[in-house]
Design a protein around this motif. Structure first.
Motif, short mmCIF file in Angstrom:
data_model
loop_
_atom_site.label_atom_id
_atom_site.label_comp_id
_atom_site.label_asym_id
_atom_site.label_seq_id
_atom_site.Cartn_x
_atom_site.Cartn_y
_atom_site.Cartn_z
N LYS A 1 0.84 -1.20 0.00
CA LYS A 1 0.00 0.00 0.00
C LYS A 1 0.87 1.24 0.00
N SER A 2 0.33 2.34 -0.50
CA SER A 2 1.07 3.60 -0.56
C SER A 2 0.27 4.69 0.13
N SER B 1 0.84 -3.95 -5.55
CA SER B 1 1.35 -2.58 -5.39
C SER B 1 0.81 -1.63 -6.46
N ASP B 2 0.91 -0.34 -6.19
CA ASP B 2 0.40 0.71 -7.07
C ASP B 2 1.19 0.74 -8.39
N ARG C 1 1.32 2.93 -10.74
CA ARG C 1 1.90 4.25 -11.03
C ARG C 1 3.25 4.41 -10.35
#
Length: 361
Positions: A118-119, A215-216, A218
Motif C-alpha cells: 500500500k502507498s 502494489s500501485d 503508477r
C-alpha cells in the motif's frame, strides 16, 4: 538533529517523519498535494507550517523521476544544512544533479529497503524501517556532517546503515526488488482471466508469489523507468531459464525415453538452482537462514484464537520464530503454520495437543 523537512508525504516520507517526531525532532511536512500533507499532520508526523529558517536535514521522498528537480529546488532555496533522498534508484538522480552543476557536498543519496504493497500516508508507520537495511551512497564530495545527519536519521528509524556505490546499488535492487516485482505481476496476470473454479483452488504458494503484485502500478512505473537497463538484463536471463524449462517440460511429454531423461535433468537443474539461491536469502534478523520445523494447527476464524495459541506456546517455553496463516477458501477456518527450532517442534506439538488444538501433519 533538532529539525527536519520532509518533502513528499507518501508511505516512506510519512513513516520517516513519524519516527523522527516520536524521538523529539521537529518535523516540517510538505507535498505537492496539500491534502496528503494534512493527512500526515493528522497522523502525528509533524507540522505543515513552513520552517522559520534552514532545518538540519531535508528528506526528499519523491518518485525517482522527480527527485533531482525537488532536490535542486530545495538546495537552491537553502532549506537545510543537509539533503537526503530516499528514492529506490540512486545513479540516475545523482547524475542529473551533477549535470545541473550543483554543489553536492551537502547531499547524500539513500534508500531504505522497506515498504508495503500500500502507498500514501495512511499506510505509514513509525516502525516501518526497524531492523531493515538503509543504503547510503555517499560520494567523495559528501560532507562528513551530512553523512552524520544521515546516520542519525537511520538510527532514529532503527534501521541498519549499509554503504554502497550508487550504480552497484541500482544493480542490486534490480535483482532483489525490481525484477521480482515484475515476475510477480506476470504470474498474477495469469489469474486475471482464469476460470473461477481454478482461482478457488489458490493456496499459500500462489499468495506468496503474487503478494507484491498488489502494489500501485503508477509508483512502479516511476521506479522501473529510472532503472530499466539492469532490470531488462535480469529479465533476459529469466527468459532464457524459462525457455529451457519449457523445452524440458515438452521433453517430458515425449514417448522417447532419452528425451524424457533430458527433460527430467532440465527440471532438476532449475529446481536445484532455485534451492541454492533461496538458501542465500538472509533469515531472521538478517543472519544466515536457520532451518526451522513447522507445527501446523487448525484454527477457527474467531476472536482470540491467535492470542490463545501464542499464549499456549509461551507456557510451553517455546519461541515461535515465524508464522504464516493459510485461510481455507469459503470456510471460517484456516491452517496456522508455526515455525520453530527443530528441537522445539515435538515440545510445542505435545503442548498444543494437550490444550485441545488440532495438529495437522
Amino acid at each position: 538533529m533538532r529539525t527536519a523537512l520532509v518533502i513528499g508525504t507518501g508511505l516512506i516520507g510519512t513513516s520517516a517523519a513519524l519516527a523522527l517526531a516520536a524521538r523529539g525532532v521537529v518535523v516540517h511536512l510538505t507535498d505537492r498535494d496539500p491534502e496528503q500533507a494534512r493527512t500526515a499532520v493528522a497522523l502525528g508526523a509533524g507540522t505543515d507550517a513552513e520552517p522559520a529558517g534552514p532545518v538540519d536535514l531535508a528528506i526528499i521522498a519523491a518518485p525517482p523521476a522527480h527527485v533531482a528537480a525537488a532536490l535542486a529546488d530545495a538546495m537552491r532555496g537553502g532549506l537545510a544544512r543537509g539533503y537526503l533522498d530516499v528514492a529506490s534508484v540512486k545513479g540516475g538522480p545523482r547524475r542529473e544533479l551533477e549535470a545541473l552543476g550543483l554543489d553536492l557536498s551537502a547531499y547524500i543519496g539513500s534508500h531504505p529497503m522497506s515498504g508495503r504493497e500500500k502507498s500514501g500516508p495512511l499506510a505509514a508507520t513509525g516502525d516501518l524501517f526497524e531492523g531493515r537495511p538503509w543504503v547510503l551512497t555517499p560520494t567523495r564530495d559528501t560532507d562528513t556532517e551530512v553523512l552524520n545527519l544521515a546516520l542519525e536519521l537511520i538510527s532514529h528509524c532503527r534501521a541498519v546503515p549499509v554503504v554502497m556505490d550508487a550504480d552497484a546499488h541500482d544493480r542490486a535492487v534490480a535483482l532483489v526488488s525490481h525484477m521480482p516485482h515484475l515476475v510477480s505481476s506476470m504470474v498474477a496476470a495469469r489469474l486475471e482471466n482464469a476460470e473461477e473454479a481454478a482461482v478457488r483452488l489458490c493456496g499459500q504458494g500462489i499468495r506468496d508469489v503474487t503478494r507484491i503484485a498488489a502494489s500501485d502500478p503508477r509508483m512502479w512505473i516511476d521506479i522501473l523507468s529510472a532503472n530499466p537497463g539492469p532490470v531488462a538484463d535480469l529479465l533476459a536471463d529469466v527468459s532464457a531459464d524459462l525457455d529451457e524449462t519449457v523445452q524440458a517440460l515438452r521433453a517430458l511429454q515425449s514417448s522417447d525415453q532419452a528425451k524424457r531423461r533430458e527433460g527430467t535433468t532440465g527440471i532438476k537443474d532449475v529446481l536445484r538452482r532455485g534451492n541454492a539461491g533461496q538458501i542465500r536469502v538472509p533469515g531472521k534478523h538478517g543472519t544466515a537462514p536457520t532451518p526451522y520445523e513447522s507445527v501446523v494447527v487448525l484454527i477457527d476464524d474467531q476472536p482470540g484464537q491467535l492470542a490463545r495459541i501464542f499464549a499456549d506456546a509461551d507456557r510451553a517455553g517455546v519461541n515461535i520464530e515465524d508464522v504464516r496463516i493459510e485461510h481455507a477458501t469459503g470456510q471460517q477456518i484456516g491452517l496456522m503454520e508455526l515455525m520453530v527450532k527443530p528441537t522445539a517442534a515435538p515440545v510445542l506439538t505435545a503442548a498444543l495437543r494437550d490444550r485441545g488444538w488440532a495438529i495437522r501433519q
